[in-house]
Scaffold this motif. Structure first.
Motif, PDB file in Angstrom:
ATOM      1  N   ASN A  53       0.814  -1.225   0.000  1.00 61.43           N
ATOM      2  CA  ASN A  53       0.000   0.000   0.000  1.00 61.43           C
ATOM      3  C   ASN A  53       0.847   1.273   0.000  1.00 61.43           C
ATOM      4  OD1 ASN A  53      -2.408  -1.343  -0.039  1.00 61.43           O
ATOM      5  ND2 ASN A  53      -2.976  -0.891   2.064  1.00 61.43           N
ATOM      6  N   SER A  54       2.167   1.129   0.038  1.00 62.23           N
ATOM      7  CA  SER A  54       3.077   2.284   0.114  1.00 62.23           C
ATOM      8  C   SER A  54       2.691   3.201   1.276  1.00 62.23           C
ATOM      9  CB  SER A  54       3.073   3.077  -1.209  1.00 62.23           C
ATOM     10  OG  SER A  54       3.621   2.320  -2.259  1.00 62.23           O
ATOM     11  N   GLU A  55       2.634   2.609   2.480  1.00 62.97           N
ATOM     12  CA  GLU A  55       2.245   3.360   3.665  1.00 62.97           C
ATOM     13  C   GLU A  55       3.119   2.915   4.843  1.00 62.97           C
ATOM     14  OE1 GLU A  55      -1.828   2.273   4.370  1.00 62.97           O
ATOM     15  OE2 GLU A  55      -1.306   0.215   4.918  1.00 62.97           O
ATOM     16  N   ALA A  56       2.977   3.618   5.966  1.00 58.37           N
ATOM     17  CA  ALA A  56       3.706   3.277   7.193  1.00 58.37           C
ATOM     18  C   ALA A  56       5.212   3.232   6.959  1.00 58.37           C
ATOM     19  CB  ALA A  56       3.207   1.952   7.768  1.00 58.37           C
ATOM     20  N   PHE A  57       5.727   4.199   6.207  1.00 52.16           N
ATOM     21  CA  PHE A  57       7.161   4.276   5.960  1.00 52.16           C
ATOM     22  C   PHE A  57       7.787   5.336   6.868  1.00 52.16           C
ATOM     23  CE2 PHE A  57       4.717   6.564   2.774  1.00 52.16           C
ATOM     24  CZ  PHE A  57       5.179   7.874   2.913  1.00 52.16           C
ATOM     25  N   GLY A  58       9.105   5.391   6.840  1.00 47.93           N
ATOM     26  CA  GLY A  58       9.813   6.299   7.731  1.00 47.93           C
ATOM     27  C   GLY A  58      10.283   7.572   7.054  1.00 47.93           C
ATOM     28  N   ARG A  59      11.229   8.219   7.694  1.00 47.11           N
ATOM     29  CA  ARG A  59      11.771   9.469   7.172  1.00 47.11           C
ATOM     30  C   ARG A  59      12.629   9.197   5.929  1.00 47.11           C
ATOM     31  NH1 ARG A  59      12.806  10.211  12.850  1.00 47.11           N
ATOM     32  NH2 ARG A  59      14.980   9.645  12.470  1.00 47.11           N
ATOM     33  N   PRO A  60      12.945  10.247   5.162  1.00 45.23           N
ATOM     34  CA  PRO A  60      13.812  10.066   3.985  1.00 45.23           C
ATOM     35  C   PRO A  60      15.160   9.468   4.365  1.00 45.23           C
ATOM     36  CG  PRO A  60      12.753  12.221   3.913  1.00 45.23           C
ATOM     37  CD  PRO A  60      12.431  11.630   5.265  1.00 45.23           C
ATOM     38  N   THR A  61      15.716   8.642   3.470  1.00 43.71           N
ATOM     39  CA  THR A  61      17.005   8.002   3.714  1.00 43.71           C
ATOM     40  C   THR A  61      17.675   7.660   2.394  1.00 43.71           C
ATOM     41  OG1 THR A  61      18.114   6.181   4.849  1.00 43.71           O
ATOM     42  CG2 THR A  61      16.044   5.659   3.780  1.00 43.71           C
ATOM     43  N   ASP A  62      18.988   7.471   2.434  1.00 48.65           N
ATOM     44  CA  ASP A  62      19.750   6.991   1.278  1.00 48.65           C
ATOM     45  C   ASP A  62      20.403   5.644   1.574  1.00 48.65           C
ATOM     46  OD1 ASP A  62      19.314   9.022  -0.632  1.00 48.65           O
ATOM     47  OD2 ASP A  62      20.726  10.345   0.400  1.00 48.65           O
ATOM     48  N   LEU A  63      19.912   4.937   2.574  1.00 52.37           N
ATOM     49  CA  LEU A  63      20.441   3.620   2.908  1.00 52.37           C
ATOM     50  C   LEU A  63      20.255   2.655   1.733  1.00 52.37           C
ATOM     51  CD1 LEU A  63      19.149   3.287   6.584  1.00 52.37           C
ATOM     52  CD2 LEU A  63      21.533   3.517   5.853  1.00 52.37           C
ATOM     53  N   PRO A  89       4.168  12.379   2.148  1.00 51.54           N
ATOM     54  CA  PRO A  89       3.672  13.504   2.941  1.00 51.54           C
ATOM     55  C   PRO A  89       4.048  14.828   2.269  1.00 51.54           C
ATOM     56  CG  PRO A  89       4.892  11.935   4.309  1.00 51.54           C
ATOM     57  CD  PRO A  89       5.141  11.554   2.884  1.00 51.54           C
ATOM     58  N   LEU A  90       3.244  15.838   2.486  1.00 48.89           N
ATOM     59  CA  LEU A  90       3.489  17.133   1.848  1.00 48.89           C
ATOM     60  C   LEU A  90       4.870  17.682   2.177  1.00 48.89           C
ATOM     61  CD1 LEU A  90       0.017  18.888   2.337  1.00 48.89           C
ATOM     62  CD2 LEU A  90       0.937  17.834   0.253  1.00 48.89           C
ATOM     63  N   ASP A  91       5.347  17.438   3.389  1.00 48.95           N
ATOM     64  CA  ASP A  91       6.663  17.950   3.796  1.00 48.95           C
ATOM     65  C   ASP A  91       7.815  17.251   3.080  1.00 48.95           C
ATOM     66  OD1 ASP A  91       5.348  19.618   5.511  1.00 48.95           O
ATOM     67  OD2 ASP A  91       5.731  18.409   7.305  1.00 48.95           O
ATOM     68  N   TYR A  92       7.530  16.098   2.453  1.00 48.83           N
ATOM     69  CA  TYR A  92       8.608  15.316   1.842  1.00 48.83           C
ATOM     70  C   TYR A  92       8.356  15.042   0.363  1.00 48.83           C
ATOM     71  CZ  TYR A  92       9.835  14.382   6.719  1.00 48.83           C
ATOM     72  OH  TYR A  92      10.188  14.512   8.043  1.00 48.83           O
ATOM     73  N   LEU A  93       7.653  15.951  -0.314  1.00 55.37           N
ATOM     74  CA  LEU A  93       7.325  15.731  -1.727  1.00 55.37           C
ATOM     75  C   LEU A  93       8.564  15.658  -2.610  1.00 55.37           C
ATOM     76  CD1 LEU A  93       4.157  17.951  -2.340  1.00 55.37           C
ATOM     77  CD2 LEU A  93       4.313  15.454  -2.363  1.00 55.37           C
ATOM     78  N   ASN A  94       9.638  16.311  -2.209  1.00 55.26           N
ATOM     79  CA  ASN A  94      10.847  16.340  -3.034  1.00 55.26           C
ATOM     80  C   ASN A  94      11.786  15.166  -2.754  1.00 55.26           C
ATOM     81  OD1 ASN A  94      10.073  18.756  -4.293  1.00 55.26           O
ATOM     82  ND2 ASN A  94      10.948  19.991  -2.633  1.00 55.26           N
ATOM     83  N   TYR A  95      11.394  14.293  -1.833  1.00 56.54           N
ATOM     84  CA  TYR A  95      12.201  13.114  -1.524  1.00 56.54           C
ATOM     85  C   TYR A  95      11.589  11.875  -2.178  1.00 56.54           C
ATOM     86  CZ  TYR A  95      14.408  15.994   2.084  1.00 56.54           C
ATOM     87  OH  TYR A  95      15.085  16.981   2.755  1.00 56.54           O
ATOM     88  N   GLU A  96      12.438  10.967  -2.630  1.00 54.73           N
ATOM     89  CA  GLU A  96      11.955   9.746  -3.279  1.00 54.73           C
ATOM     90  C   GLU A  96      12.065   8.513  -2.398  1.00 54.73           C
ATOM     91  OE1 GLU A  96      14.451   9.741  -6.841  1.00 54.73           O
ATOM     92  OE2 GLU A  96      12.644  10.224  -8.012  1.00 54.73           O
TER      93      GLU A  96
END
Length: 282
Positions: free
Chosen positions: A146-156, A168-175
């Motif tokens: 469902n592409s839900e319940a994920f965490g903060r942006p990361t490059d791991l 989330p609106l605050d993270y629209l520029n993160y993939e």
């Protein structure tokens, strides 16, 4: 999809479609978790000399109580959103259930069931929690699809790709984001291995794993992992500035430690809904 060195990306929430009928991964995984869980519980019941049919009957009570309560719990803490689209309140197939709501509902149902059937509530919980932890490990993958319940942006290396419509609106520029569904699934799998190992150890070492100990260990170990994982998530249910799941988990840790002290330091059985003289194994 590879786990190490490559991104996770959901293929979508639909498992298979038959014309207008669609089977979603979320529902399929929950149903699978219930089926696997009850099979395991009945097997463990046999090993402890408890009528396995009793666990089959309890499962019906748990499903009827836990799933609606999990949904109600989630909706209540997201009421501002659902008040704008009340038709989605019952759309559980779209995701949006809370395990703490399920545990609360399941606990209430189990207490009533134990009292009606004159069996130990804690005996039932000891048999249920290994299957519950395994079911949680399976069910968390519904969040992935469902592409839900994920965490903060990361490059791991094990980052999770989230499509723009789900960010989330605050993270629209993160993939890419922390795959917290994976963290919790693996944590629950470790809890399952621990509980199953302790169950069979208890069978070999009579008296060293008193009734209720396994339930307390589950509550402690699951909650410990949830406190950490919840801190990474971007979609936590909130009460003002506080994350509800962390508050509940910390409370559960305190209660489970009290239960273990009660059993091992005070060497007393946990309070039960039916006195030992009135109990039956079903």
């Amino acid at each position: 999809m590879m786990i190490f060195g490559f991104q996770f990306q959901s293929p979508g929430p639909i498992l298979v479609e038959f014309g207008p009928i669609a089977i979603r991964w979320y529902g399929f995984l929950i149903a699978s978790a219930v089926l696997i869980g009850v099979t395991l519980c009945q097997y463990l019941a046999k090993r402890r000399g408890v009528n396995p049919d009793l666990l089959g009957d309890l499962t019906i009570w748990l499903v009827l109580a836990a799933i609606p309560c999990a949904r109600l719990y989630y909706v209540l803490f997201e009421w501002e959103e659902y008040s704008q689209r009340p038709e989605d309140i019952i759309a559980i197939w779209k995701g949006g259930i809370a395990i703490h709501g399920a545990i609360i509902g399941g606990t209430i149902a189990s207490i009533i069931f134990a009292r009606l059937n004159k069996v130990s509530f804690w005996q039932l919980m000891d048999l249920v929690v290994p299957g519950l932890s395994l079911g949680q490990a399976i069910g968390r993958w519904g969040n992935f699809f469902n592409s839900e319940a994920f965490g903060r942006p990361t490059d791991l290396p094990w980052k999770l790709y989230i499509p723009p419509s789900r960010r989330p609106l605050d993270y629209l520029n993160y993939e890419y984001f922390h795959p917290t569904f994976l963290y919790e699934s693996l944590w629950n799998l470790l809890v399952f291995v621990l509980l199953l190992s302790l169950f069979f150890w208890g069978l070999k070492n009579k008296g060293k794993l008193p009734v209720g100990a396994l339930a307390c260990i589950y509550l402690f170990s699951y909650s410990l992992g949830r406190v950490w994982i919840e801190g990474l998530r971007t979609d936590s249910l909130m009460l003002g500035p506080l994350r509800i799941a962390q508050i509940v988990s910390l409370s559960a840790i305190a209660l489970s430690l009290l239960g273990l002290v009660w059993l091992y330091l005070w060497k007393r059985p946990l309070p039960d809904v039916v006195s030992s003289s009135r109990r039956t194994n079903g």
